[in-house]
Design an enzyme around this catalytic site. Structure first.
Site, PDB file in Angstrom:
ATOM      1  N   ASP A 261      51.460 131.852  62.063  1.00 52.12           N
ATOM      2  CA  ASP A 261      51.545 132.800  63.189  1.00 52.12           C
ATOM      3  C   ASP A 261      52.952 132.756  63.793  1.00 52.12           C
ATOM      4  O   ASP A 261      53.501 131.684  64.040  1.00 52.12           O
ATOM      5  CB  ASP A 261      50.493 132.424  64.240  1.00 52.12           C
TER       6      ASP A 261
ATOM      7  N   ASN B  62      58.985 141.359  71.051  1.00 47.84           N
ATOM      8  CA  ASN B  62      58.764 142.807  71.159  1.00 47.84           C
ATOM      9  C   ASN B  62      59.245 143.338  72.502  1.00 47.84           C
ATOM     10  O   ASN B  62      59.849 144.409  72.575  1.00 47.84           O
ATOM     11  CB  ASN B  62      57.272 143.131  71.030  1.00 47.84           C
TER      12      ASN B  62
ATOM     13  N   HIS C   2      59.164 147.406  69.572  1.00 53.34           N
ATOM     14  CA  HIS C   2      58.160 147.268  68.527  1.00 53.34           C
ATOM     15  C   HIS C   2      58.706 147.541  67.133  1.00 53.34           C
ATOM     16  O   HIS C   2      58.306 146.906  66.161  1.00 53.34           O
ATOM     17  CB  HIS C   2      57.005 148.232  68.837  1.00 53.34           C
TER      18      HIS C   2
ATOM     19  N   ASP D  83      58.475 145.189  64.038  1.00 56.88           N
ATOM     20  CA  ASP D  83      57.864 145.518  62.738  1.00 56.88           C
ATOM     21  C   ASP D  83      58.742 145.032  61.587  1.00 56.88           C
ATOM     22  O   ASP D  83      58.250 144.514  60.589  1.00 56.88           O
ATOM     23  CB  ASP D  83      57.667 147.031  62.598  1.00 56.88           C
TER      24      ASP D  83
ATOM     25  N   GLU E  14      50.592 139.600  63.799  1.00 52.95           N
ATOM     26  CA  GLU E  14      51.763 138.783  63.447  1.00 52.95           C
ATOM     27  C   GLU E  14      51.295 137.455  62.869  1.00 52.95           C
ATOM     28  O   GLU E  14      51.915 136.432  63.036  1.00 52.95           O
ATOM     29  CB  GLU E  14      52.697 138.567  64.653  1.00 52.95           C
TER      30      GLU E  14
END
Ligand code: GH3
Ligand code: MG
Ligand code: MG
Length: 349
Positions: free
Chosen positions: A218, A226, A231, A235, A261
């Site tokens: 993770d 973010n 965002h 990504d 994530e």
């Protein structure tokens, strides 16, 4: 595995594959039922590559392949998933098969009864139509056509054309099936594929008294990332992390996007110690990378991941769900201990 022979006509290629599939099944002492036939037809046709790898591995052991494993291979690689793309291709195939039957009907009165029967068969094939069903149906249509209309060259030509189209549709179906297993952002396996591949790995481990280690990975404080950079940049970071994970493991391993994530990695034939080494290598690799925008040169700093590692307890009534829970609990402990670290499962968990 022999490579497909592209200069052959589709009909000749199909016949060649059929013959080769039977040869391979005989060599591996696999019972030639329709399911097994579909698996080995796909194997000799060279698609999908994951199936080829798994069969090559099983064959290299020179032991009989159990029906359970073959069933799993069938479910994983041959049976059509409930996927829209698969469904669309399968629908076109159904239409094309119906057209073939009408062609037969149009050319001869004697064929009418038979084509009626075939048309009904097509109506009753499962939805979405599997690649195997398309193959069996197109073969039975062509067989009937050859018997009924061996004199009509015109019809034979049309059927060869239709068969080429069927071959393309089957290729599209195979492609759509592969795509249905992938995560659209990162290209690694999606959650659904992860679950079936984990199940298969655990069943194999039970059969061969082997080991499987699971890593849950993770990204740390990703919400902050973010919030700072947006965002879209986030990504891209997820994509880079996914590629780093994929590059860090072997071909038989599975890297899947488990959630936003979060990633899961299945390491078959790997004891927990080996899993810890892989996890630590991944953690280091990611934490040493400086993320920046190639175009603007803007620096985003470093990204770290926390990892939880757990191993399947073969012959101890362990399950996929419990294994995931233990790896998750270990991941949670990595987070609590300060993140950017790897933690092994606690056997009391
Ligand atoms: P922790 O270290 O505890 O894991 O902190 P975290 O912020 O990573 O964890 P949390 O679960 O609070 O938040 C996860 C964040 O990951 C929320 C969301 O902004 C981000 N995220 C999840 N999926 C995506 C995605 O597909 N793209 C982007 N850019 N961000 C995502
Ligand atoms: Mg996180
Ligand atoms: Mg998370």
């Amino acid at each position: 595995m022999n490579a497909p022979l592209p200069h052959q006509s589709p009909a000749a290629l199909a016949a060649l594959y059929a013959e080769k599939a039977l040869e391979v099944m005989q060599a591996l002492r696999v019972l030639p039922n329709p399911k097994h036939y579909a698996i080995f037809y796909a194997y000799v046709a060279g698609q999908p590559t994951d199936l080829i790898k798994e069969i090559d591995l099983l064959a290299s052991k020179q032991q009989p392949i159990s029906d359970e494993i073959l069933d799993q291979l069938y479910m994983l690689h041959i049976a059509a998933p409930q996927n829209r793309a698969v469904h669309d291709v399968a629908t076109s195939a159904r239409r094309l098969l119906s057209d073939m039957v009408h062609t037969i009907g149009a050319f001869t009165g004697t064929a009418h009864g038979v084509s009626q029967e075939l048309a009904e068969k097509i109506e009753h094939i499962e939805n979405p139509m599997s690649e195997e069903a398309i193959r069996i149906m197109s073969k039975s249509i062509i067989d009937s056509a050859l018997v009924m209309m061996s004199s009509s060259e015109n019809v034979a030509m049309q059927l060869v054309g239709a068969q080429t189209e069927i071959a393309t549709l089957r290729e599209n179906l195979a492609k759509a099936t592969t795509e249905s297993e992938r995560d659209f952002l990162t290209g690694c396996f999606n959650r659904k594929a992860f679950e079936s591949r984990l199940q298969l790995a655990l069943e194999n481990a039970e059969l061969e008294d082997g080991e499987v280690t699971l890593l849950m990975v993770d990204i740390d404080h990703f919400k902050n990332f973010n919030d700072s950079f947006g965002h879209l940049i986030g990504d891209n970071v997820i994509k880079v992390v996914a590629h780093t994970l994929t590059d860090s493991v072997k071909g038989i391993d599975t890297v899947a996007r488990y959630g936003g994530e979060e990633f899961a990695i299945i390491l078959p034939r790997t004891p927990i110690g080996g899993g810890m080494i892989v996890a630590e290598a991944i953690r280091k690799l990611i934490s040493r990378r400086e993320f920046k925008n190639r175009v603007t040169g803007e620096h985003y700093g470093i990204i770290t991941v926390s990892i939880g590692v757990a191993a399947f307890r073969t012959h101890h009534h362990d399950t996929a769900t419990n294994l995931i829970k233990r790896a998750d609990a270990a991941l949670y402990r990595s987070k609590n201990a300060g993140r950017n670290r790897v933690t092994q499962e606690n056997l009391s968990e």
